[in-house]
Design a protein around this motif. Structure first.
Motif, short mmCIF file in Angstrom:
data_model
loop_
_atom_site.label_atom_id
_atom_site.label_comp_id
_atom_site.label_asym_id
_atom_site.label_seq_id
_atom_site.Cartn_x
_atom_site.Cartn_y
_atom_site.Cartn_z
N VAL A 187 -5.07 17.56 6.09
CA VAL A 187 -5.93 16.91 5.11
C VAL A 187 -6.05 17.76 3.84
CG1 VAL A 187 -8.29 16.13 4.61
CG2 VAL A 187 -7.24 15.61 6.83
N LEU A 188 -6.28 19.05 3.99
CA LEU A 188 -6.46 19.92 2.82
C LEU A 188 -5.18 20.07 2.02
CD1 LEU A 188 -8.72 22.70 4.39
CD2 LEU A 188 -9.42 20.91 2.79
N SER A 189 -4.04 20.05 2.70
CA SER A 189 -2.76 20.18 2.01
C SER A 189 -2.37 18.91 1.27
CB SER A 189 -1.66 20.56 3.00
OG SER A 189 -1.94 21.78 3.65
N ASN A 190 -2.91 17.79 1.71
CA ASN A 190 -2.56 16.50 1.11
C ASN A 190 -3.81 15.78 0.61
OD1 ASN A 190 0.47 16.22 1.98
ND2 ASN A 190 -0.62 16.85 3.83
N LEU A 191 -4.71 16.55 0.01
CA LEU A 191 -6.01 16.02 -0.41
C LEU A 191 -5.89 14.83 -1.37
CD1 LEU A 191 -8.95 16.55 0.21
CD2 LEU A 191 -9.04 18.12 -1.73
N GLU A 202 -3.66 12.56 -1.56
CA GLU A 202 -3.23 11.39 -0.80
C GLU A 202 -4.37 10.87 0.07
OE1 GLU A 202 -0.65 8.40 0.15
OE2 GLU A 202 -0.34 10.01 -1.32
N TYR A 203 -5.08 11.79 0.74
CA TYR A 203 -6.18 11.35 1.60
C TYR A 203 -7.35 10.79 0.81
CZ TYR A 203 -4.22 12.99 6.01
OH TYR A 203 -3.44 13.13 7.14
N LYS A 235 -7.23 8.78 -1.46
CA LYS A 235 -6.98 7.36 -1.71
C LYS A 235 -7.63 6.49 -0.63
CE LYS A 235 -2.57 8.20 -4.07
NZ LYS A 235 -1.10 7.99 -4.02
N ASN A 236 -7.93 7.08 0.52
CA ASN A 236 -8.62 6.32 1.57
C ASN A 236 -10.03 5.93 1.14
OD1 ASN A 236 -6.55 6.36 3.52
ND2 ASN A 236 -7.07 8.45 4.11
N VAL A 237 -10.60 6.70 0.21
CA VAL A 237 -11.96 6.44 -0.27
C VAL A 237 -11.93 5.66 -1.57
CG1 VAL A 237 -14.13 7.49 -1.00
CG2 VAL A 237 -12.79 8.53 0.86
N PHE A 238 -11.11 6.08 -2.51
CA PHE A 238 -11.08 5.46 -3.83
C PHE A 238 -10.10 4.29 -3.84
CE2 PHE A 238 -12.38 9.88 -4.50
CZ PHE A 238 -13.58 9.66 -5.14
N ARG A 239 -10.51 3.20 -3.18
CA ARG A 239 -9.71 1.99 -3.18
C ARG A 239 -10.64 0.79 -3.35
NH1 ARG A 239 -9.53 3.32 2.61
NH2 ARG A 239 -10.33 1.56 3.83
N SER A 240 -10.10 -0.32 -3.80
CA SER A 240 -10.93 -1.46 -4.21
C SER A 240 -11.72 -2.08 -3.07
CB SER A 240 -10.05 -2.52 -4.87
OG SER A 240 -9.03 -2.96 -3.97
N ASN A 241 -11.15 -2.12 -1.87
CA ASN A 241 -11.82 -2.80 -0.75
C ASN A 241 -12.57 -1.85 0.16
OD1 ASN A 241 -9.58 -1.50 0.30
ND2 ASN A 241 -9.15 -3.10 1.82
N TYR A 242 -12.89 -0.64 -0.32
CA TYR A 242 -13.45 0.40 0.56
C TYR A 242 -14.79 -0.01 1.17
CZ TYR A 242 -14.89 5.00 2.26
OH TYR A 242 -15.30 6.03 3.04
N PHE A 243 -15.69 -0.55 0.36
CA PHE A 243 -17.03 -0.88 0.87
C PHE A 243 -16.99 -2.05 1.85
CE2 PHE A 243 -18.06 1.44 -3.05
CZ PHE A 243 -18.91 2.39 -2.53
N SER A 244 -16.13 -3.02 1.59
CA SER A 244 -16.00 -4.12 2.56
C SER A 244 -15.38 -3.61 3.86
CB SER A 244 -15.15 -5.25 1.97
OG SER A 244 -13.85 -4.80 1.64
N LEU A 270 -12.45 11.38 4.72
CA LEU A 270 -11.14 11.42 4.07
C LEU A 270 -10.04 10.84 4.95
CD1 LEU A 270 -11.36 14.97 2.45
CD2 LEU A 270 -11.35 12.77 1.24
N ASP A 271 -10.17 11.06 6.26
CA ASP A 271 -9.16 10.58 7.20
C ASP A 271 -9.82 9.66 8.23
OD1 ASP A 271 -7.08 10.12 8.90
OD2 ASP A 271 -6.86 12.18 9.60
N PRO A 272 -9.84 8.34 7.97
CA PRO A 272 -10.51 7.41 8.89
C PRO A 272 -9.94 7.42 10.30
CG PRO A 272 -9.99 6.35 6.79
CD PRO A 272 -9.27 7.67 6.81
#
Length: 252
Positions: free
Chosen positions: A8-12, A14-15, A17-26, A129-131
Motif C-alpha cells: 500500500v505504501l509503495s503504491n499509495l 494507485e490505492y 484512487k479507491n477513495v477519490f472516485r465518483s461512486n465512492y459514497f454510494s 485505502l485497500d478495501p
C-alpha cells in the motif's frame, strides 16, 4: 508479515484512487447492505443503549458524552463490519478511534487512548485505502504449545513495559489501562501472523475493557457509552464462537 503495508505504501497514488472516485459514497452505503439479522440487531440494540447513555450523562459532561456516543456507535459498526467483511470498517474504525482516543485522554486512560491511535494509524487507514485488506485471509492454528508460551511471554513483557511507562503519568487506572494496551498489541501481533487464537485475546480484552470503563465511570471520569459498546463486542464474540458460521468452524 508486513507485505500488505509495504504494498500500500509503495503504491499509495494507485490505492488512493479507491477513495477519490465518483461512486465512492454510494459504494460505502452498499457496504452496509446484506448483513445478517444478528448484525443489524446488534447495531440497533447498541444504538438504543448509546441513546440512554447520552441522555444520562449529557448535562454533566456534554462534549465527552457526544464523543462517547459517536465512538460507541461507530466502533460497533466497525466490528460488525469486520464480521461481515464490509468495506465500511475502515471509516467506522477511524472515526471511532478518534472519538474514543479523545474520551480516553479526557478520562486519563492514556494507554487506551494510544491504543486507539495505533488502530487508526496501522489498521483503519490501510483498510480505507485497500478495501480488500481482509480478503483471502486464511487463519492458522498454533502448531504447538511453544507458540502459546511465546505469545504469553510477549504479553507479559509488553505489559510490564507499558505499565512502567504509564505509571509515570497521571493515569488513575494504570493497572487495567496498561493491561488493555498490552492485550491489544498482543492481539494485533497474532492478527498480523494470521493466528486463529487471536480471538481468545480479543474476547478477553473486551472483558477487561468493560472493567476499565466501569471503574472509570465509578470514579466520575466516564459514562455508560463505552461499557455498552464493548459489551456488544463481547456478545458479537460469543456469537462468533458458538454459531455454525463461527471462527472455529470456518476460516476467516
Amino acid at each position: 508479515m508486513f507485505n500488505r503495508y509495504v504494498d500500500v505504501l509503495s503504491n499509495l497514488p494507485e490505492y488512493s484512487k479507491n477513495v477519490f472516485r465518483s461512486n465512492y459514497f454510494s459504494w460505502l452505503l452498499n457496504q452496509c447492505k446484506g448483513w445478517g439479522k444478528f448484525s443489524y440487531g446488534l447495531l440497533f440494540f447498541n444504538f438504543i443503549l448509546q441513546v440512554f447513555s447520552l441522555i444520562q450523562s449529557f448535562q454533566v459532561a456534554p462534549l465527552q458524552s457526544i464523543l462517547s456516543f459517536i465512538g460507541g456507535n461507530l466502533s460497533v459498526a466497525c466490528v460488525i463490519g469486520i464480521s461481515n467483511r464490509s468495506g465500511i470498517q475502515g471509516w467506522a474504525g477511524a472515526l471511532s478511534a478518534i472519538c474514543i482516543a479523545s474520551v480516553g485522554f479526557m478520562a486519563g486512560n492514556f494507554a487506551t487512548a494510544w491504543e486507539q491511535i495505533g488502530y487508526l494509524l496501522f489498521l483503519d487507514i490501510f483498510c480505507i485505502l485497500d478495501p480488500k485488506w481482509n480478503d483471502n485471509i486464511q487463519a492458522e492454528k498454533f502448531e504447538n504449545a511453544r507458540e502459546w508460551i511465546y505469545y504469553i511471554s510477549f504479553f507479559a513483557v509488553a505489559w510490564g513495559i507499558i505499565y512502567y511507562i504509564f505509571s509515570m503519568t497521571s493515569d488513575p487506572r494504570v493497572f487495567l489501562d496498561s493491561l488493555n494496551l498490552a492485550m491489544a498489541i498482543t492481539g494485533s501481533l497474532l492478527e498480523l501472523n494470521r493466528k486463529r487464537e487471536q480471538y481468545f485475546v480479543w474476547t478477553i480484552s473486551s472483558v477487561f475493557t468493560i472493567a476499565l470503563w466501569i471503574q472509570t465511570m465509578l470514579q466520575g471520569d466516564g459514562n455508560f457509552a463505552l461499557i455498552f459498546s464493548y459489551g456488544v463486542f463481547f456478545l458479537n464474540d460469543m456469537y462468533a464462537f458458538f454459531s455454525s458460521r463461527g471462527w472455529f468452524k470456518t476460516t476467516i
